[in-house]
Design an enzyme around this catalytic site. Structure first.
Site, mmCIF file in Angstrom:
data_model
loop_
_atom_site.group_PDB
_atom_site.id
_atom_site.type_symbol
_atom_site.label_atom_id
_atom_site.label_comp_id
_atom_site.label_asym_id
_atom_site.label_seq_id
_atom_site.Cartn_x
_atom_site.Cartn_y
_atom_site.Cartn_z
ATOM 1 N N TYR A 142 68.444 -3.269 17.499
ATOM 2 C CA TYR A 142 68.974 -2.947 16.172
ATOM 3 C C TYR A 142 68.244 -3.728 15.073
ATOM 4 C CZ TYR A 142 73.208 -0.255 17.371
ATOM 5 O OH TYR A 142 74.098 0.702 17.770
ATOM 6 N N ASP A 220 72.538 1.598 33.587
ATOM 7 C CA ASP A 220 72.825 2.983 34.000
ATOM 8 C C ASP A 220 73.930 2.999 35.050
ATOM 9 O OD1 ASP A 220 71.027 1.684 35.687
ATOM 10 O OD2 ASP A 220 69.764 3.430 36.048
ATOM 11 N N ASP A 244 76.943 -0.982 22.484
ATOM 12 C CA ASP A 244 77.368 0.143 21.640
ATOM 13 C C ASP A 244 77.747 1.328 22.524
ATOM 14 O OD1 ASP A 244 77.687 1.679 19.240
ATOM 15 O OD2 ASP A 244 75.733 2.594 19.640
ATOM 16 N N ASP A 248 81.825 2.789 23.853
ATOM 17 C CA ASP A 248 82.344 4.154 23.655
ATOM 18 C C ASP A 248 82.828 4.733 24.985
ATOM 19 O OD1 ASP A 248 81.618 4.077 20.930
ATOM 20 O OD2 ASP A 248 80.960 6.171 20.951
#
Ligand code: IPM
Ligand code: MN
Length: 353
Positions: A142, A220, A244, A248
């Site tokens: 980021y 993963d 991030d 979710d």
């Protein structure tokens, strides 16, 4: 009575609606606890761009730098996607995190018993799960340089320094000590040097926390394991981008992104915000789930103001209302009573009183 400075940044979309409800909750609880908040409202995101030409006005930043805590709603909407990179609403949020040094982002995904049927996953899979995602928030891809875009390509850099990894790892180890003592370091060390470095730094700290059992997982696989068997996790620590994404995924274990609160902390400042975004498609329709923002207030009372009893009171009120079967649209099913944002507010406030 002690008075604290709280800067409120409602932002865009459903931000103002959910923040209003959360502030009503704060008012009641703080009155009961005999503390007072001096609330200053400031602009951030697309609405700030519209009014003053910049998504993170200096005046907003100054107010945050003078406060004991910041409460944020949400930023962004597709209508601002075409703005130059530095004027996008999301840049305001990232700029604020960086300016306040909020390197540690806690995203607790805990399943309420009353909501085990609300998840898209089977109740037997999600029931009883309680995962804390600790996301590094001011580094990684980021923020690392070089970055850019021209006609032929776009590029970003993923780099982590030892101090950056150590400080977030320590936060995660300490949290694990207070929870079930299990920490999973998530990386992609089979492919990325930055992740090999991450893994080595985290592993090197383990001897300082003999009561925490440390394991590691490729990102993963972690994504898969979160939906396959979330109960295997206690605390997950990971870099900015992986955090991030994984938060979710973890949110869906709880039934809805509308349930997930967060705390972003540094050495000096703290900001609290729901993990969900601005949901422009339902903004202004009184449908948004205010629970993530209400629970963010609970985190604020616990972590910044050291009032765990106030936090528990809020957790309990929310739990009771869910048990009574009231649900906003995002978590409603045929066996529950669907309510609006303001009805949800009223039910929670009734329990608090
Ligand atoms: C989040 C959001 C932000 C992020 C965006 C809005 C910049 O997705 O807080 O998870 O990517 O960090
Ligand atoms: Mn996100």
């Amino acid at each position: 009575m002690k008075t604290y400075q709280l800067t409120v940044l409602s932002g865009d979309g459903i931000g103002p609606e959910v923040v209003d409800v959360a502030l009503d909750v704060l008012n009641i609880v703080s009155e009961q606890a005999n503390i007072k908040f001096n609330v200053t409202e400031k602009l951030i995101g697309g609405c700030a761009f519209e009014k003053v030409g910049h998504p993170l006005p200096q005046d907003t930043l100054d107010a945050c730098l003078k406060s004991d805590a910041v409460l944020l709603g949400a930023v962004g909407a597709p209508k601002w996607d075409g703005l130059p990179h530095e004027l996008k609403p999301e840049q305001a949020l990232l700029g604020l995190r960086k300016a306040l040094g909020l390197f540690s982002n806690l995203r607790p995904a805990k399943v309420y018993n009353a909501l085990v049927n609300a998840s898209s996953l089977k109740p037997s899979i999600v029931g009883g799960s309680d995962v804390m995602v600790v996301r590094e928030l001011t580094g990684g891809i980021y923020f690392s340089k070089p970055r850019g875009m021209d006609e032929l390509k776009g590029w970003n850099t993923l780099a982590y320094g030892k101090e950056e990894v150590d400080r977030i790892a320590r936060v995660a180890f300490e949290l694990a000590q207070k929870r079930k003592g299990q920490l999973t370091s998530v990386h992609k060390a089979n492919v990325l040097e930055s992740s090999q470095f991450w893994r080595d730094c985290v592993n090197a700290l383990q001897p300082e926390y003999p009561d925490v059992s440390l394991s590691e997982m490729y990102v993963d696989n972690a994504a898969m394991q979160l939906v396959r068997d979330p109960k295997q996790f206690d605390v997950i620590v990971t870099q900015n981008l992986f955090g991030d994404i994984l938060s979710d995924i973890a949110a869906m274990i709880t039934g809805s992104l509308g349930m997930l609160p967060s705390a972003s902390m540094g050495t000096k400042y703290a900001m609290y915000e729901p993990v969900h975004g601005s949901a422009p498609e339902i903004a202004g329709t009184n449908q948004a789930n205010p629970i993530a923002t209400i629970e963010s207030i609970a985190m604020m009372l616990e972590y910044t103001f050291n009032k765990p009893e106030c936090a528990r009171k809020i957790n309990h009120a929310v739990e009771q209302v869910l048990k009574d079967g009231y649900r906003t649209k995002d978590i409603a099913d045929e066996n529950s009573t669907m309510v609006s944002t303001s009805e949800m507010r009223n039910h929670i406030i009734e329990k608090l009183n």
